[in-house]
Design a protein around this motif. Structure first.
Motif, PDB file in Angstrom:
ATOM      1  N   CYS B 116      13.656 -13.908 -29.294  1.00 23.01           N
ATOM      2  CA  CYS B 116      13.762 -14.938 -28.190  1.00 23.01           C
ATOM      3  C   CYS B 116      13.422 -14.135 -26.932  1.00 23.01           C
ATOM      4  O   CYS B 116      12.509 -14.625 -25.973  1.00 23.01           O
ATOM      5  CB  CYS B 116      15.144 -15.332 -27.862  1.00 23.01           C
ATOM      6  N   MET B 117      13.435 -12.642 -26.738  1.00 19.12           N
ATOM      7  CA  MET B 117      13.103 -12.047 -25.570  1.00 19.12           C
ATOM      8  C   MET B 117      11.404 -11.842 -25.668  1.00 19.12           C
ATOM      9  O   MET B 117      10.985 -11.904 -24.579  1.00 19.12           O
ATOM     10  CB  MET B 117      13.527 -10.723 -25.852  1.00 19.12           C
ATOM     11  N   ILE B 118      10.818 -12.003 -26.850  1.00 12.00           N
ATOM     12  CA  ILE B 118       9.550 -11.771 -26.865  1.00 12.00           C
ATOM     13  C   ILE B 118       8.743 -13.320 -26.967  1.00 12.00           C
ATOM     14  O   ILE B 118       7.554 -13.267 -27.072  1.00 12.00           O
ATOM     15  CB  ILE B 118       9.143 -11.055 -28.077  1.00 12.00           C
ATOM     16  N   SER B 119       9.495 -14.371 -27.283  1.00 13.78           N
ATOM     17  CA  SER B 119       8.847 -15.566 -27.271  1.00 13.78           C
ATOM     18  C   SER B 119       8.824 -16.413 -25.789  1.00 13.78           C
ATOM     19  O   SER B 119      10.063 -16.373 -25.157  1.00 13.78           O
ATOM     20  CB  SER B 119       9.590 -16.565 -28.276  1.00 13.78           C
ATOM     21  N   ALA B 120       7.509 -17.059 -25.585  1.00 10.71           N
ATOM     22  CA  ALA B 120       7.498 -17.357 -24.033  1.00 10.71           C
ATOM     23  C   ALA B 120       8.441 -18.569 -23.878  1.00 10.71           C
ATOM     24  O   ALA B 120       9.112 -18.794 -22.910  1.00 10.71           O
ATOM     25  CB  ALA B 120       6.166 -17.830 -23.893  1.00 10.71           C
ATOM     26  N   ASP B 121       8.711 -19.401 -24.949  1.00 10.03           N
ATOM     27  CA  ASP B 121       9.249 -20.620 -24.777  1.00 10.03           C
ATOM     28  C   ASP B 121      10.854 -20.502 -25.282  1.00 10.03           C
ATOM     29  O   ASP B 121      11.584 -21.503 -25.616  1.00 10.03           O
ATOM     30  CB  ASP B 121       8.721 -21.803 -25.524  1.00 10.03           C
ATOM     31  N   ARG B 122      11.276 -19.398 -25.732  1.00  9.76           N
ATOM     32  CA  ARG B 122      12.661 -19.075 -25.856  1.00  9.76           C
ATOM     33  C   ARG B 122      13.499 -18.196 -25.108  1.00  9.76           C
ATOM     34  O   ARG B 122      14.434 -18.041 -25.159  1.00  9.76           O
ATOM     35  CB  ARG B 122      12.810 -18.447 -27.422  1.00  9.76           C
ATOM     36  N   LYS B 123      12.677 -17.541 -24.246  1.00  6.37           N
ATOM     37  CA  LYS B 123      13.512 -16.656 -23.092  1.00  6.37           C
ATOM     38  C   LYS B 123      14.512 -17.304 -22.728  1.00  6.37           C
ATOM     39  O   LYS B 123      15.748 -16.865 -22.350  1.00  6.37           O
ATOM     40  CB  LYS B 123      12.409 -16.280 -22.148  1.00  6.37           C
ATOM     41  N   GLY B 124      14.353 -18.506 -22.124  1.00  4.15           N
ATOM     42  CA  GLY B 124      15.275 -19.409 -21.167  1.00  4.15           C
ATOM     43  C   GLY B 124      16.684 -19.386 -22.034  1.00  4.15           C
ATOM     44  O   GLY B 124      17.761 -19.695 -21.544  1.00  4.15           O
ATOM     45  N   LEU B 125      16.552 -19.481 -23.379  1.00  2.00           N
ATOM     46  CA  LEU B 125      17.795 -19.358 -24.362  1.00  2.00           C
ATOM     47  C   LEU B 125      18.872 -18.448 -24.030  1.00  2.00           C
ATOM     48  O   LEU B 125      19.970 -18.698 -24.361  1.00  2.00           O
ATOM     49  CB  LEU B 125      17.531 -19.618 -25.739  1.00  2.00           C
ATOM     50  N   LEU B 126      18.162 -17.120 -23.625  1.00  2.00           N
ATOM     51  CA  LEU B 126      19.038 -16.092 -23.590  1.00  2.00           C
ATOM     52  C   LEU B 126      20.381 -16.209 -22.390  1.00  2.00           C
ATOM     53  O   LEU B 126      21.136 -15.509 -22.639  1.00  2.00           O
ATOM     54  CB  LEU B 126      18.268 -14.905 -23.228  1.00  2.00           C
ATOM     55  N   ALA B 127      19.843 -17.104 -21.398  1.00  2.12           N
ATOM     56  CA  ALA B 127      20.719 -17.437 -20.404  1.00  2.12           C
ATOM     57  C   ALA B 127      21.834 -18.185 -20.744  1.00  2.12           C
ATOM     58  O   ALA B 127      23.049 -18.357 -19.898  1.00  2.12           O
ATOM     59  CB  ALA B 127      20.110 -17.724 -19.117  1.00  2.12           C
ATOM     60  N   LYS B 128      21.847 -18.929 -21.936  1.00  2.00           N
ATOM     61  CA  LYS B 128      22.871 -19.799 -22.158  1.00  2.00           C
ATOM     62  C   LYS B 128      24.024 -19.177 -23.238  1.00  2.00           C
ATOM     63  O   LYS B 128      23.648 -18.743 -23.960  1.00  2.00           O
ATOM     64  CB  LYS B 128      22.274 -21.106 -22.907  1.00  2.00           C
TER      65      LYS B 128
END
Lengths: 498, 158
Positions: B116-128
């Protein structure tokens, strides 16, 4: 009669469960775009180690059939063929899905895959024993020439570049030479590593080159934006449409025969089978103008032929020990891990096992029908599983599977190294399938050449004078010439179209 | 670096590795009466790989002058690869030291986060917070299933 009774006894509850599990997992893996049938079989290979022979082979055959059939799910719903064999399915199934008939397309695909598979199973059962009885007369010279013919498959599956295909095939052959020499006992390319004394682990090569390399390819693209996938097509009417497919029985038979025939030709593969069948269906159809716009006949032709290809591909694999393409190369690896060497001798020494394989293939096709029928909505959901969960799970499965064969961590590190090599080979257009073909047939070629030379007192003459041996060498030459000609024509055609 | 140049460098490395292996293969001792020596096959194969790879290097540079259809591996792509291989190697090593359960659980927690950290469209997930809860549940269930299949059912011992 005794053989038949023995064969029936092979199919206990565990074997049936293994075939069912293989078919189920094969459909799931085939449905994931990017995972080929060869990779599906490679991923399930470690599981066969703990099973008895027929259960293990049943699991792999189920996975092979299931993966080819599963490839149609993303082809219909996403316009993304799950396996190369489903390319032609997208031509008409996607327009059907866009037009709100996704359920019907899925139903046709399930029924056509099942019937195509059953027809090819009948062809396999009728033809294989005949070929095997002829092949029983082979000696070292004939086996050497046959393995050369098999190695020439590399020329036709090399795709864009013959040089690249040959390099990968030779890398596979080189891996077959590692370990203690069978004749003199000399250590070859082991570099003092005890784990290499008995040779490179076949499973480490197969899993590394097919599965780990694909994981790395996915990782490389991870930072880019992915195309959004919409799987919101109506699944109404998604049940096997056997009656509708049987109404088109001429088309079904023609496509299945094309599929089985193309599958039996080494190096041809599922994509060629389905495109050829699609082309013939279009040519002979009264509704040829509807092809490409959502014609059900197009889906029937493509799906029946790509599943019939599986039965066809098993013919040279079982009778001659020659893998026709990637998935059968992996399947041979699975047989070898179980201690079975495919070839004509198998038919005389382990007839029960051969008939067991035939029955397992038939059962895999029947189970495929029911699994797809029951699980169609589940498979559609699997397309939505995020990669950040899928990739680590697949890696763990690969690592533990490879470790489980010899309980040796060296094999796991080797698998990773080969995965990196496979990544670069795949990324730069070399392809990876020739490596496995080289690994399997390289050993056969060397062993029989050396055995033949010893038998003939160092003379090479019998290799070129014994009729069957010469016939294979001439066939190999013809095969190379035709493959090169076809490749040259393709290049010329693409240059003109550019 | 352009795609064809990367392919050329890879082919060059392949040619060099094959040439080294060829020299090593020629040193394999032993001979068989009336047959070829055990060194013959590996020497010929490695020699052929070296020659073909060298030819491919030339072909890459010639092709490069015309058109470059091969997309290059980006710097980020290389980094993703290296990190994935490094994490996975560390996991295999940890398994050889600490057994199956703990390394597998942590691998199944850390890898989804890394991806998720390296994916442009998955980074946002880390905050949830829900994402983290899901990852933990996934790691527990995943470890349990793999343990059940391989250790309990297939009797694999680490």
């Amino acid at each position: 009669m005794q053989t038949l009774m023995d064969t029936v006894q092979l199919f206990g509850p565990l074997t049936l469960l293994a075939i069912l599990a293989g078919t189920f997992l094969g459909i799931i893996l085939g449905a994931l775009p990017g995972l080929s049938a060869a990779m599906a079989v490679a991923l399930l290979l470690p599981l066969t180690y703990g099973l008895d022979t027929i259960a293990g082979i049943g699991l792999l055959l189920g996975a092979f059939c299931g993966a080819i059939a599963g490839g149609s799910v993303p082809a219909i719903l996403l316009n993304m063929p799950g396996t190369p064999g489903s390319i032609a399915t997208t031509f008409d199934a996607w327009p059907m899905a866009v037009g709100g008939r996704a359920g019907k397309a899925l139903g046709l695909s399930v029924a056509a895959s099942f019937l195509g598979g059953i027809i090819s199973a009948v062809i396999l059962i009728l033809i294989s024993p005949l070929i095997a009885s002829v092949a029983l007369k082979f000696g070292a010279a004939e086996y050497f020439s046959l393995s050369i013919l098999g190695l020439m498959i590399i020329v036709s599956i090399s795709g864009g570049s013959l040089i690249k295909g040959l390099i990968v095939g030779l890398i596979g052959m080189l891996m077959s030479t590692v370990g203690a020499d069978q004749v003199t006992g000399a250590m070859r390319l082991t570099f003092g590593q005890m784990s290499l004394l008995t040779g490179i682990s076949l499973l480490a090569v197969i899993v590394g080159i097919f599965a780990v390399s694909q994981l790395l390819l996915d990782m490389e693209k991870m930072h880019g934006k992915r195309p959004s996938m919409k799987v919101e097509n109506a699944l109404e009417g998604a049940f096997p449409r056997l009656r509708e497919v049987l109404r088109n029985w001429k088309l079904l038979l023609m496509s299945s025969f094309i599929g089985a025939g193309v599958g039996a030709v080494p190096g041809a593969g599922g994509s060629i089978a389905s495109i050829m069948a699609y082309d013939q269906a279009k040519r002979f159809s009264k509704n040829s103008k509807d092809f490409g716009k959502g014609a059900p006949e197009g889906v029937i032709a493509s799906e029946s032929s790509n599943n019939a290809m599986v039965g066809g591909a098993l013919i040279p694999m079982l009778t001659l020990g020659i893998p026709g393409e990637g998935a059968t190369a992996v399947l041979i690896g699975g047989l070898m891990i179980q201690g079975i060497q495919p070839g004509p001798m198998l038919f005389s020494t382990q007839a029960t096992l051969v008939y067991g394989i035939f029955v397992a293939f038939l059962l895999a096709n029947i189970m495929m029908l029911f699994v797809q029928w029951w699980g169609i909505r589940l498979f559609v959901r699997i397309l939505r599983v995020p990669q950040h969960y899928l990739l680590p799970l697949i890696f763990i499965f690969c690592a533990i599977g490879v470790f489980s064969i010899n309980s040796d961590y060296f094999d796991v590190y080797l698998m990773m190294a080969l995965g990196v090599l496979g990544f670069f080979l795949a990324r730069f257009g070399f392809g990876v399938a020739p490596a496995v073909i080289g690994l399997i047939l390289g050993g056969v070629a060397e062993t029989n050449l050396r055995r033949g030379l010893q038998t003939f007192d160092g003379s090479w003459e019998p290799f070129f004078t014994r009729p069957i041996s010469v016939a294979f060498l001439v066939l190999a030459l013809v095969f190379v010439v035709f493959s090169l000609r076809a490749s040259w024509r393709d290049k010329k055609a693409s240059a003109v179209s550019n | 670096m352009k795609g064809h140049l990367q392919e050329g460098v890879f082919s060059l490395l392949l040619a060099v590795a094959a040439a080294i292996l060829c020299v090593s293969a020629m040193g394999i001792p032993g001979s068989a009466h009336g047959s070829i020596a055990p060194s013959a096959f590996p020497s010929v194969i490695t020699f052929a790989i070296a020659v073909l790879a060298a030819l491919n290097v030339i072909a890459c540079f010639l092709k490069g002058k015309k058109a470059d259809n091969l997309p290059a591996i980006s710097r980020q792509g290389f980094l993703n690869l290296i990190l994935f291989v490094a994490f996975s190697t560390a996991y295999v090593w940890a398994m050889s030291v600490a057994g199956f359960l703990i390394p597998t659980f942590f691998y199944l927690v850390l890898m989804p986060v890394f991806i998720c950290m390296i994916s442009a469209d998955r980074k946002g997930l880390l905050a949830k917070p829900a994402f983290w809860a899901r990852v933990i549940v996934f790691a527990v269930i995943g470890t349990g299933i793999i343990y059940g299949v391989f250790v309990e059912l297939l009797k694999v011992r680490f």
